[in-house]
Scaffold this active site. Sequence first.
Site, PDB file in Angstrom:
ATOM      1  N   TYR A   1       0.844  -1.203   0.000  1.00  0.00           N
ATOM      2  CA  TYR A   1       0.000   0.000   0.000  1.00  0.00           C
ATOM      3  C   TYR A   1       0.872   1.242   0.000  1.00  0.00           C
ATOM      4  O   TYR A   1       1.901   1.285   0.686  1.00  0.00           O
ATOM      5  CB  TYR A   1      -0.889   0.031   1.249  1.00  0.00           C
ATOM      6  CG  TYR A   1      -2.311  -0.367   0.941  1.00  0.00           C
ATOM      7  CD1 TYR A   1      -3.032   0.319  -0.032  1.00  0.00           C
ATOM      8  CD2 TYR A   1      -2.929  -1.410   1.623  1.00  0.00           C
ATOM      9  CE1 TYR A   1      -4.344  -0.055  -0.331  1.00  0.00           C
ATOM     10  CE2 TYR A   1      -4.229  -1.783   1.319  1.00  0.00           C
ATOM     11  CZ  TYR A   1      -4.929  -1.100   0.346  1.00  0.00           C
ATOM     12  OH  TYR A   1      -6.206  -1.453   0.048  1.00  0.00           O
TER      13      TYR A   1
ATOM     14  N   GLU B   1      -0.694   4.840  -0.324  1.00  0.00           N
ATOM     15  CA  GLU B   1      -1.513   6.037  -0.523  1.00  0.00           C
ATOM     16  C   GLU B   1      -0.648   7.289  -0.391  1.00  0.00           C
ATOM     17  O   GLU B   1       0.152   7.396   0.540  1.00  0.00           O
ATOM     18  CB  GLU B   1      -2.634   6.106   0.524  1.00  0.00           C
ATOM     19  CG  GLU B   1      -3.960   5.615   0.000  1.00  0.00           C
ATOM     20  CD  GLU B   1      -4.375   4.324   0.655  1.00  0.00           C
ATOM     21  OE1 GLU B   1      -3.470   3.516   0.975  1.00  0.00           O
ATOM     22  OE2 GLU B   1      -5.587   4.131   0.840  1.00  0.00           O
TER      23      GLU B   1
ATOM     24  N   ASP C   1      -7.153  13.178 -25.203  1.00  0.00           N
ATOM     25  CA  ASP C   1      -7.181  11.781 -24.767  1.00  0.00           C
ATOM     26  C   ASP C   1      -6.518  10.963 -25.872  1.00  0.00           C
ATOM     27  O   ASP C   1      -7.115  10.665 -26.901  1.00  0.00           O
ATOM     28  CB  ASP C   1      -8.641  11.342 -24.551  1.00  0.00           C
ATOM     29  CG  ASP C   1      -8.747   9.898 -24.062  1.00  0.00           C
ATOM     30  OD1 ASP C   1      -7.771   9.137 -24.251  1.00  0.00           O
ATOM     31  OD2 ASP C   1      -9.802   9.531 -23.511  1.00  0.00           O
TER      32      ASP C   1
ATOM     33  N   THR D   1      -4.246   5.909 -21.696  1.00  0.00           N
ATOM     34  CA  THR D   1      -4.119   4.599 -21.074  1.00  0.00           C
ATOM     35  C   THR D   1      -2.759   4.051 -21.511  1.00  0.00           C
ATOM     36  O   THR D   1      -2.122   4.601 -22.413  1.00  0.00           O
ATOM     37  CB  THR D   1      -5.252   3.641 -21.506  1.00  0.00           C
ATOM     38  OG1 THR D   1      -5.347   3.648 -22.930  1.00  0.00           O
ATOM     39  CG2 THR D   1      -6.578   4.066 -20.908  1.00  0.00           C
TER      40      THR D   1
ATOM     41  N   LYS E   1      -2.519   0.226 -24.772  1.00  0.00           N
ATOM     42  CA  LYS E   1      -2.935   0.119 -26.178  1.00  0.00           C
ATOM     43  C   LYS E   1      -1.672   0.176 -27.051  1.00  0.00           C
ATOM     44  O   LYS E   1      -0.828  -0.699 -26.910  1.00  0.00           O
ATOM     45  CB  LYS E   1      -3.969   1.204 -26.484  1.00  0.00           C
ATOM     46  CG  LYS E   1      -5.249   1.055 -25.637  1.00  0.00           C
ATOM     47  CD  LYS E   1      -6.335   2.006 -26.065  1.00  0.00           C
ATOM     48  CE  LYS E   1      -7.625   1.760 -25.310  1.00  0.00           C
ATOM     49  NZ  LYS E   1      -7.779   2.562 -24.100  1.00  0.00           N
TER      50      LYS E   1
ATOM     51  N   ARG F   1      -2.263  -2.603 -18.126  1.00  0.00           N
ATOM     52  CA  ARG F   1      -3.442  -1.737 -18.033  1.00  0.00           C
ATOM     53  C   ARG F   1      -3.151  -0.646 -17.014  1.00  0.00           C
ATOM     54  O   ARG F   1      -2.516  -0.866 -15.995  1.00  0.00           O
ATOM     55  CB  ARG F   1      -4.654  -2.555 -17.604  1.00  0.00           C
ATOM     56  CG  ARG F   1      -4.934  -3.680 -18.564  1.00  0.00           C
ATOM     57  CD  ARG F   1      -6.289  -4.256 -18.357  1.00  0.00           C
ATOM     58  NE  ARG F   1      -7.266  -3.445 -19.036  1.00  0.00           N
ATOM     59  CZ  ARG F   1      -7.743  -3.727 -20.258  1.00  0.00           C
ATOM     60  NH1 ARG F   1      -7.318  -4.781 -20.914  1.00  0.00           N
ATOM     61  NH2 ARG F   1      -8.647  -2.958 -20.801  1.00  0.00           N
TER      62      ARG F   1
HETATM   63  N1  DSN Z   1     -12.513   0.105 -24.618  1.00  0.00           N
HETATM   64  C1  DSN Z   1     -11.524   0.934 -25.255  1.00  0.00           C
HETATM   65  C2  DSN Z   1     -11.506   0.745 -26.723  1.00  0.00           C
HETATM   66  O1  DSN Z   1     -11.753  -0.369 -27.137  1.00  0.00           O
HETATM   67  O2  DSN Z   1     -11.213   1.650 -27.477  1.00  0.00           O
HETATM   68  C3  DSN Z   1     -11.667   2.356 -24.858  1.00  0.00           C
HETATM   69  O3  DSN Z   1     -11.678   2.426 -23.480  1.00  0.00           O
END
Ligand code: DSN
Length: 442
Positions: free
Chosen positions: A50, A52, A195, A221, A224, A230
């Site tokens: 942890y 925080e 984003d 994120t 990707k 993640r």
């Molecule tokens: N679920 C993602 C996507 O497939 O683009 C976006 O959060």
Amino acid sequence: MILQQTDPQMAELLKAEEVRQQNSLTLIPSENHASPAVFEALSSVLSDKYAEGYPGKRYYPGNEVADKVENLTRERAKSLFGVPHVNVQPYSGSPANLAIYSAICEPGEVIMGLNLLDGGHLTHGWKFSMTSKFWKSVPYHMTTDGLIDLDEVRRLAQENKPKVIVCGGTAIPRAIPFKEFAQIADEVGAYLLADISHISGLIAGGQHESPVPFAHLVMTTTHKTLRGPRGAMIMVTQRGLDKNPELAEKIDKAIIPGLQGGPHLNNIAGIGVALLEASKPEFKDYATKVITNAKTLAQELISHGLKLVSGGTDNHLILVDLTTTGPGRGMFLDLALERIGLIANRNMIPGDPSTPFYPSGLRLGTPAATTRGMGEAEMKQIANWIAQVVEHIKDFQLPGDKEARLALIKQFKESLKTDAWYETLHQEVKDMCGKFKVPGIR
Ligand code: DSN
């Protein structure tokens, strides 16, 4: 091995997923395959800790290593994207966007993002998302030729005076015009949030324009095109600090104590590893190939007679418009492709004549295939398979009547099991996949 002894049932499921991933091909543009080094960090003992707070100011003892891990990851992100401040604690993109809005908008103030059905994201103000309950959402749209309608963005911004304009989304095949968005945001005094979840790996690899000179805030994120675990990061740009010198502090406070508790330190370590990987020359090469592969795949699909939203792609993502063979057919195609081992998802297209559950598009992407080492020959082959499947299922037309629709879908699913035609293609896909290993599978 140890999991096999402790929990054979779960071990078997994990093995089955490895087999599924190895024998099929991920064409979902938001998915990728992280490296074994990232997986090692993810399954480390940091998962137990942890922490925080932030480095140097935690609410728990025993964080001398955690501080170093988080600082290292932050420094790597700052250097890779060229920003003065990064928060690497968001659990994923949705909480990251929520934290951003809560940092800069009072409840009820206006946020403007791309409509979900036009390729935005739930958290860009979709009507069923919390983001449109706490704030007033004014969505903008794509033109029917698949480009962001900047005239509409400007008009809505002037009429509604948003606190923040979000650019970016989940089904945008063309480069995002960051400069034009920044001009509009400046005209109305709004924050510009980019984003870049889908394209951050392409930006890190120098193959897509960076929003950093234009936006005040950048969210991505990490799993990707960036190819990490993640998670998500919120970046505050110099432009953001010039607009509001307290912006970095506001973002950090919005994450904790505002929205989250303890950071997932193993994820943060994994993000750090992915950022190091993304800073290497090989990653530039990877990002270049992701785009070359997408362009080849797009061109081949077109040459097989398929229609693409915007007529092609500038990035990793392709949106096939299936309305030429009838509305609402995305589901038939995604199920039929799954049957042969090609995993791509049904998606709405701009101006879709059908509904989100039965959309008229198919979303494809090349990040995962490129990670496995596939290139031009494989892209041509994939396009060929997709075209064959489109032709094979062309008589399955979505009925308007609900009962007839459910009956036809049942019949279609049955045909996927009984129609031997699929098996030949399935074997071909499997054979090709066998030649390209998924990196994280030991
Ligand atoms: N679920 C993602 C996507 O497939 O683009 C976006 O959060």
